[in-house]
Write a protein that holds these residues in place. Structure first.
Motif, mmCIF file in Angstrom:
data_model
loop_
_atom_site.group_PDB
_atom_site.id
_atom_site.type_symbol
_atom_site.label_atom_id
_atom_site.label_comp_id
_atom_site.label_asym_id
_atom_site.label_seq_id
_atom_site.Cartn_x
_atom_site.Cartn_y
_atom_site.Cartn_z
ATOM 1 N N LEU A 14 -25.864 37.029 -50.823
ATOM 2 C CA LEU A 14 -27.376 37.806 -50.276
ATOM 3 C C LEU A 14 -27.802 37.464 -49.000
ATOM 4 C CD1 LEU A 14 -28.739 34.932 -53.481
ATOM 5 C CD2 LEU A 14 -27.900 37.657 -53.551
ATOM 6 N N PRO A 15 -28.963 38.360 -48.602
ATOM 7 C CA PRO A 15 -28.624 37.924 -47.258
ATOM 8 C C PRO A 15 -29.123 37.143 -46.421
ATOM 9 C CG PRO A 15 -30.708 39.866 -48.226
ATOM 10 C CD PRO A 15 -29.567 38.633 -49.452
ATOM 11 N N THR A 16 -29.871 35.579 -47.418
ATOM 12 C CA THR A 16 -29.641 34.532 -46.328
ATOM 13 C C THR A 16 -28.572 34.059 -46.727
ATOM 14 O OG1 THR A 16 -30.477 33.713 -48.391
ATOM 15 C CG2 THR A 16 -31.926 34.172 -47.322
ATOM 16 N N ARG A 17 -27.065 34.411 -46.051
ATOM 17 C CA ARG A 17 -26.260 34.096 -47.090
ATOM 18 C C ARG A 17 -25.125 32.800 -48.069
ATOM 19 N NH1 ARG A 17 -23.838 33.098 -40.279
ATOM 20 N NH2 ARG A 17 -25.214 35.208 -39.911
ATOM 21 N N HIS A 18 -26.510 32.874 -48.776
ATOM 22 C CA HIS A 18 -25.904 32.372 -50.428
ATOM 23 C C HIS A 18 -25.015 33.089 -50.793
ATOM 24 C CE1 HIS A 18 -29.793 30.277 -49.202
ATOM 25 N NE2 HIS A 18 -29.017 29.458 -50.209
ATOM 26 N N VAL A 32 -34.601 30.456 -53.673
ATOM 27 C CA VAL A 32 -34.230 31.038 -52.565
ATOM 28 C C VAL A 32 -34.307 32.604 -53.716
ATOM 29 C CG1 VAL A 32 -31.716 31.145 -52.259
ATOM 30 C CG2 VAL A 32 -32.973 29.098 -51.993
ATOM 31 N N ILE A 33 -34.009 32.649 -54.694
ATOM 32 C CA ILE A 33 -33.756 34.087 -55.610
ATOM 33 C C ILE A 33 -35.403 34.416 -54.666
ATOM 34 C CG2 ILE A 33 -33.985 34.464 -57.660
ATOM 35 C CD1 ILE A 33 -32.923 32.129 -58.605
ATOM 36 N N GLY A 34 -36.542 34.328 -54.955
ATOM 37 C CA GLY A 34 -37.574 35.427 -54.782
ATOM 38 C C GLY A 34 -37.870 35.453 -53.030
ATOM 39 N N CYS A 35 -37.146 34.640 -52.488
ATOM 40 C CA CYS A 35 -37.385 34.610 -51.307
ATOM 41 C C CYS A 35 -37.545 35.718 -50.908
ATOM 42 C CB CYS A 35 -36.785 34.052 -49.839
ATOM 43 S SG CYS A 35 -35.313 34.604 -49.650
ATOM 44 N N TRP A 39 -34.969 38.234 -52.590
ATOM 45 C CA TRP A 39 -35.781 39.655 -53.729
ATOM 46 C C TRP A 39 -35.131 40.293 -53.890
ATOM 47 C CZ3 TRP A 39 -36.436 38.006 -59.312
ATOM 48 C CH2 TRP A 39 -36.892 39.373 -59.134
ATOM 49 N N PRO A 40 -35.341 41.979 -53.650
ATOM 50 C CA PRO A 40 -35.052 43.256 -53.225
ATOM 51 C C PRO A 40 -33.384 43.422 -54.054
ATOM 52 C CG PRO A 40 -36.161 43.444 -51.248
ATOM 53 C CD PRO A 40 -35.505 41.719 -51.649
ATOM 54 N N LYS A 41 -32.438 42.585 -53.194
ATOM 55 C CA LYS A 41 -31.085 42.280 -54.016
ATOM 56 C C LYS A 41 -30.899 42.329 -54.892
ATOM 57 C CE LYS A 41 -26.424 41.472 -52.080
ATOM 58 N NZ LYS A 41 -26.086 42.160 -51.492
ATOM 59 N N VAL A 42 -31.440 41.314 -55.134
ATOM 60 C CA VAL A 42 -30.214 39.767 -56.884
ATOM 61 C C VAL A 42 -32.362 41.024 -57.996
ATOM 62 C CG1 VAL A 42 -32.483 38.191 -57.789
ATOM 63 C CG2 VAL A 42 -31.502 38.066 -56.099
ATOM 64 N N ASN A 43 -32.936 41.422 -57.207
ATOM 65 C CA ASN A 43 -34.010 42.278 -58.424
ATOM 66 C C ASN A 43 -32.756 43.716 -58.517
ATOM 67 O OD1 ASN A 43 -35.474 43.464 -59.930
ATOM 68 N ND2 ASN A 43 -36.554 44.527 -59.139
ATOM 69 N N GLY A 44 -32.419 44.558 -57.551
ATOM 70 C CA GLY A 44 -31.480 45.849 -57.732
ATOM 71 C C GLY A 44 -30.303 45.196 -58.905
ATOM 72 N N LEU A 45 -29.677 43.925 -58.647
ATOM 73 C CA LEU A 45 -28.749 43.062 -58.879
ATOM 74 C C LEU A 45 -28.501 43.030 -60.697
ATOM 75 C CD1 LEU A 45 -26.845 41.594 -56.632
ATOM 76 C CD2 LEU A 45 -25.237 43.831 -57.503
#
Length: 95
Positions: A14-18, A32-35, A39-45
């Motif tokens: 993730l962009p926050t390096r998680h 962390v998920i919704g920051c 969020w854009p990357k998580v939502n797309g995946l």
């Protein structure tokens, strides 16, 4: 705890390096998920089916044990069809 579950054979960074390990899971928080970075990357995946997001319920939902009942404010007895007084219709003057 909120979880991100990776269904692919590659690590997801993730962009926050998680890092969500390949075919594994990351236990984290809703923040962390919704920051705004993640969020854009998580939502797309999630939409593509590569990632499953399991969020914790919001605290106000978890703490609400009894339903909230709203009560209407007390009303004054007003005769039907009565007009407000002339003083009530007069525009306010600035001080």
């Amino acid at each position: 705890m909120a979880r991100l579950i990776n269904s692919t054979r590659r690590d997801i960074v993730l962009p926050t390096r998680h890092v969500v390990p390949a075919q594994g899971q990351l236990e984290t928080t809703n923040e962390v998920i919704g920051c705004t970075d993640n969020w854009p990357k998580v939502n797309g995946l999630v939409l593509s089916g590569d990632l499953v997001a399991e969020l914790d319920p919001p605290p106000e939902v978890a703490e609400a044990s009894a339903p909230v009942v709203a009560t209407a404010p007390a009303t004054q007895d007003v005769e039907a069809g009565s007009e407000p007084t002339a003083a009530g219709k007069a525009p306010r003057q600035k001080s």
